[in-house]
Design a protein around this motif. Structure first.
Motif, mmCIF file in Angstrom:
data_model
loop_
_atom_site.group_PDB
_atom_site.id
_atom_site.type_symbol
_atom_site.label_atom_id
_atom_site.label_comp_id
_atom_site.label_asym_id
_atom_site.label_seq_id
_atom_site.Cartn_x
_atom_site.Cartn_y
_atom_site.Cartn_z
ATOM 1 N N LEU A 159 0.830 -1.204 0.000
ATOM 2 C CA LEU A 159 0.000 0.000 0.000
ATOM 3 C C LEU A 159 0.865 1.255 0.000
ATOM 4 N N GLY A 160 1.910 1.262 0.832
ATOM 5 C CA GLY A 160 2.793 2.423 0.878
ATOM 6 C C GLY A 160 3.488 2.678 -0.445
ATOM 7 N N ILE A 161 3.950 1.604 -1.098
ATOM 8 C CA ILE A 161 4.605 1.741 -2.396
ATOM 9 C C ILE A 161 3.638 2.321 -3.424
ATOM 10 N N ALA A 162 2.412 1.821 -3.425
ATOM 11 C CA ALA A 162 1.417 2.317 -4.374
ATOM 12 C C ALA A 162 1.180 3.814 -4.193
ATOM 13 N N VAL A 163 1.091 4.257 -2.941
ATOM 14 C CA VAL A 163 0.881 5.678 -2.667
ATOM 15 C C VAL A 163 2.074 6.504 -3.157
ATOM 16 N N ILE A 164 3.291 6.008 -2.902
ATOM 17 C CA ILE A 164 4.484 6.744 -3.321
ATOM 18 C C ILE A 164 4.563 6.831 -4.833
ATOM 19 N N ILE A 165 4.317 5.714 -5.523
ATOM 20 C CA ILE A 165 4.374 5.724 -6.987
ATOM 21 C C ILE A 165 3.381 6.743 -7.540
ATOM 22 N N PHE A 166 2.177 6.756 -6.998
ATOM 23 C CA PHE A 166 1.165 7.710 -7.473
ATOM 24 C C PHE A 166 1.633 9.150 -7.246
ATOM 25 N N LEU A 167 2.119 9.442 -6.045
ATOM 26 C CA LEU A 167 2.545 10.804 -5.731
ATOM 27 C C LEU A 167 3.759 11.230 -6.555
ATOM 28 N N GLN A 168 4.650 10.280 -6.858
ATOM 29 C CA GLN A 168 5.826 10.611 -7.661
ATOM 30 C C GLN A 168 5.461 11.055 -9.075
ATOM 31 N N GLN A 169 4.275 10.689 -9.543
ATOM 32 C CA GLN A 169 3.873 11.048 -10.909
ATOM 33 C C GLN A 169 3.192 12.410 -10.989
ATOM 34 N N VAL A 170 2.890 13.005 -9.856
ATOM 35 C CA VAL A 170 2.179 14.288 -9.859
ATOM 36 C C VAL A 170 2.943 15.376 -10.613
ATOM 37 N N PRO A 171 4.273 15.538 -10.418
ATOM 38 C CA PRO A 171 4.980 16.567 -11.201
ATOM 39 C C PRO A 171 4.851 16.357 -12.722
ATOM 40 N N SER A 172 5.071 15.125 -13.192
ATOM 41 C CA SER A 172 4.943 14.868 -14.638
ATOM 42 C C SER A 172 3.513 15.082 -15.111
ATOM 43 N N ALA B 63 -5.640 7.280 -18.544
ATOM 44 C CA ALA B 63 -6.349 6.562 -17.486
ATOM 45 C C ALA B 63 -7.684 6.008 -17.990
ATOM 46 N N ALA B 64 -8.394 6.806 -18.764
ATOM 47 C CA ALA B 64 -9.693 6.356 -19.275
ATOM 48 C C ALA B 64 -9.535 5.145 -20.191
ATOM 49 N N ILE B 65 -8.558 5.180 -21.085
ATOM 50 C CA ILE B 65 -8.349 4.045 -21.994
ATOM 51 C C ILE B 65 -7.940 2.803 -21.229
ATOM 52 N N MET B 66 -7.049 2.952 -20.249
ATOM 53 C CA MET B 66 -6.593 1.795 -19.474
ATOM 54 C C MET B 66 -7.721 1.182 -18.647
ATOM 55 N N LEU B 67 -8.653 2.006 -18.206
ATOM 56 C CA LEU B 67 -9.769 1.485 -17.417
ATOM 57 C C LEU B 67 -10.847 0.848 -18.291
ATOM 58 N N VAL C 141 -2.355 4.760 -12.850
ATOM 59 C CA VAL C 141 -3.340 3.670 -12.911
ATOM 60 C C VAL C 141 -2.746 2.390 -12.329
ATOM 61 N N THR C 142 -1.469 2.123 -12.658
ATOM 62 C CA THR C 142 -0.795 0.938 -12.115
ATOM 63 C C THR C 142 -0.763 0.978 -10.592
ATOM 64 N N ALA C 143 -0.437 2.149 -10.039
ATOM 65 C CA ALA C 143 -0.389 2.289 -8.577
ATOM 66 C C ALA C 143 -1.767 2.056 -7.959
ATOM 67 N N THR C 144 -2.787 2.575 -8.614
ATOM 68 C CA THR C 144 -4.147 2.381 -8.099
ATOM 69 C C THR C 144 -4.523 0.908 -8.099
ATOM 70 N N ARG C 145 -4.123 0.203 -9.153
ATOM 71 C CA ARG C 145 -4.447 -1.226 -9.242
ATOM 72 C C ARG C 145 -3.663 -2.063 -8.247
ATOM 73 N N MET C 146 -2.552 -1.543 -7.735
ATOM 74 C CA MET C 146 -1.788 -2.271 -6.730
ATOM 75 C C MET C 146 -2.543 -2.379 -5.414
ATOM 76 N N ILE C 147 -3.499 -1.475 -5.204
ATOM 77 C CA ILE C 147 -4.220 -1.447 -3.942
ATOM 78 C C ILE C 147 -5.479 -2.299 -4.061
#
Length: 552
Positions: free
Chosen positions: A142-155, A194-198, A362-368
């Protein structure tokens, strides 16, 4: 060395190396392996690019890792279906290392970490991962998923990431630094991806949503001239292998980061291999050989300019579900990526960074797994505490610290539970009552008598008054350690000093040697005070009270 020892050592070495038996089912499974390898390669391409960019090493490094480490781990690893390469968990650990020590440190860290994992496999430490509790695993996932998601915010907002910042801090700074309405273009790209992947899996489970999303947004941004940052130029092939320049001073500073990377590579790879072995009839996995393979994979990846590798559970799951049954599937996946690099480097260069950020979000969200989170939280307060603590420390500190703290907390709570399950119970004497039975105390030791529970037993029995004989029943004792045996010794000596005769009944054979060494037997007043049978012990105790009554 004797001939038997030499043969044993040789057999142990052979068990860690590739063998023809790894491919004995290939005639039957080659079609499924080929299809699975191509499918996994398509899924792995955007992830390899995204993980490379997110770590700070660059998209090229992510591709090199997926290709080189993917082949080496497939050939030398201990799983028939494991797919290895760059992963989100490794990115979480590597990003601060690269930010602190620079990209040049990546190869050194990869070589050191690979060597550590290789040695761990050679020392047969593969089964150590089984000691990691389930709440800890789910907590750092769960922690990794949160970090991965937050790391993508700048990009996702089209702003440069703050080097060395915590993921939470970096995401907040990116939001504050975003330039509007320019950031809206990047967010639009993320939203489309995200829409296409979902939606793609709902059309057909085998539709590669991530690669489809990448193709669509890349085409639209290029044709429409959308102002978003892209990956940029990539080489049209693998770089030549080279040893990094190792400065002794730098080497010392990288030992601890390398150990962190090695621990993560071992843990994640073994967990992934263990899960994969339960998904289908793909054969068992060899944990020690898996460590050897992953260590060699990280070393090879570092020589080619790649990142340390681990087994990737998501890609491994795709491999198994699409028919992969031998190592050939993982090898095909790596060769496909190499072919894409060779013929499509120009096309890959035009992929927007925001698209890769969308893929990883999306990958990070699916990890949870929210169902798993509910299960852990509802299981028990202790497990819920371990889970939450591990997740919070993963996000706020780092993953390895979180795992260590989680294991320590889980171990403490488990020991406390075991200590509470142990007990000292006073029982009635068996058979018809006799005069002076009140001068005899019969105690039964239950559960575990170890350093966490022994003191309670001492307090319970040492406060006895108005008794002449104490019988200690040990036949129901499941666990006895040196501390427990020492407490029993101290108890016997304290009672004997007060004139109380102590009889010990039912020392189990597995506890007898420890009891002798620590002094339980020697502390008894007489050797005849050790009994195997309760009626005999009670009769002996009554003989003491009868003699005391007669003397009175």
């Amino acid at each position: 060395m004797t001939g038997t020892t030499v043969r044993r050592v040789a057999s142990g070495i052979r068990s860690l190396l590739p063998a023809a038996a790894d491919y004995r089912d290939l005639r039957r499974t080659w079609k499924g392996d080929l299809i699975a390898g191509v499918t996994v390669g398509i899924v792995a391409l955007p992830l390899a690019l995204a993980f490379g960019v997110s770590s700070g090493a660059g998209a090229e490094s992510g591709l090199v890792t997926a290709i080189v480490a993917g082949i080496v781990a497939a050939v030398f690893g201990g799983s028939n279906v494991q797919v290895s390469g760059p992963t989100g968990a490794m990115v979480v650990v590597l990003a601060p290392i690269i930010a602190t020590h620079g990209p040049g440190a990546l190869a050194v860290v990869g070589l050191l970490a690979g060597a550590m994992v290789l040695v761990a496999g050679a020392l047969r430490l593969g089964r150590a991962v089984t000691f990691i509790p389930w709440p800890v695993i789910e907590g750092f996932t769960l922690g990794i998923a949160v970090i991965i998601f937050l790391q993508q915010v700048p990009s996702a907002l089209g702003v440069p990431a703050t080097e060395g910042a915590n993921a939470v801090v970096g995401a907040i700074q990116a939001v504050l630094q975003a330039s509007w309405p320019d950031a809206a273009w990047s967010l639009a790209v993320v939203a489309v991806v995200a829409a296409i992947m979902l939606v793609a899996p709902r059309i057909h489970p085998l539709v590669p949503g991530s690669i489809l999303a990448i193709v669509v947004v890349s085409a639209v941004t290029v044709l429409a001239g959308v102002p978003v940052a892209t990956i940029g130029a990539l080489p049209s092939g693998l770089p030549a292998p080279a040893l990094p320049v190792i400065d002794p001073a730098t080497l010392t500073g990288l030992l601890l980061p390398a150990a962190t990377v090695a621990a993560l590579a071992a843990i994640e790879s073994l967990l992934s291999a263990r899960v994969a072995a339960t998904m289908a009839d793909t054969g068992p996995y060899d944990a020690d050989r898996e460590l050897v393979g992953q260590g060699l994979a990280s070393i090879a990846s570092a020589l080619f300019g790649g990142m340390p590798a681990t087994g990737a559970i998501a890609r491994t799951a795709v491999n198994v579900r699409t028919g992969g049954r031998t190592r050939v599937a993982a090898i095909v996946h790596a060769l496909l990526l190499a072919g894409i690099v060779a013929v499509g480097a120009v096309v890959v260069a035009s992929i927007p960074l925001a698209a890769l950020a969308g893929v990883l979000m999306v990958t990070a969200t699916r990890m949870i797994s929210f169902a798993t989170v509910r299960t852990v939280v509802r299981s028990s307060r202790a497990d819920a505490a371990v889970f939450v603590a591990t997740a919070i420390i993963t996000v706020s500190v780092d993953l390895i610290t979180a795992v260590l703290v989680g294991i320590v907390v889980a171990a403490f709570l488990a020991l406390r539970a075991v200590a509470r399950s142990s007990g000292v119970h006073r029982e009635e004497l068996p058979g018809p009552a006799e005069p002076a039975d009140e001068r005899i105390a019969l105690f039964r030791l239950d559960g575990a008598l170890f350093f966490g529970a022994a003191e309670r037993m001492l307090e319970r029995v040492a406060t006895l008054r108005d008794v002449d004989v104490v019988i200690i029943r040990m036949s129901q004792l499941q666990l006895l350690d040196a501390t427990g045996a020492q407490v029993i010794t101290e108890l016997i000596r304290a009672l004997e000093r007060r004139g109380v005769t102590v009889l010990v009944k039912g020392v189990q054979p597995r506890h007898l040697e420890l009891a002798r060494r620590v002094g339980v037997i020697d502390s008894l007043r007489h050797r005849n005070h050790l009994f195997d049978d309760l009626p005999a012990a009670v009769e002996h105790a009554r003989s003491h009270t009868r003699r005391a009554a007669a003397a009175t």
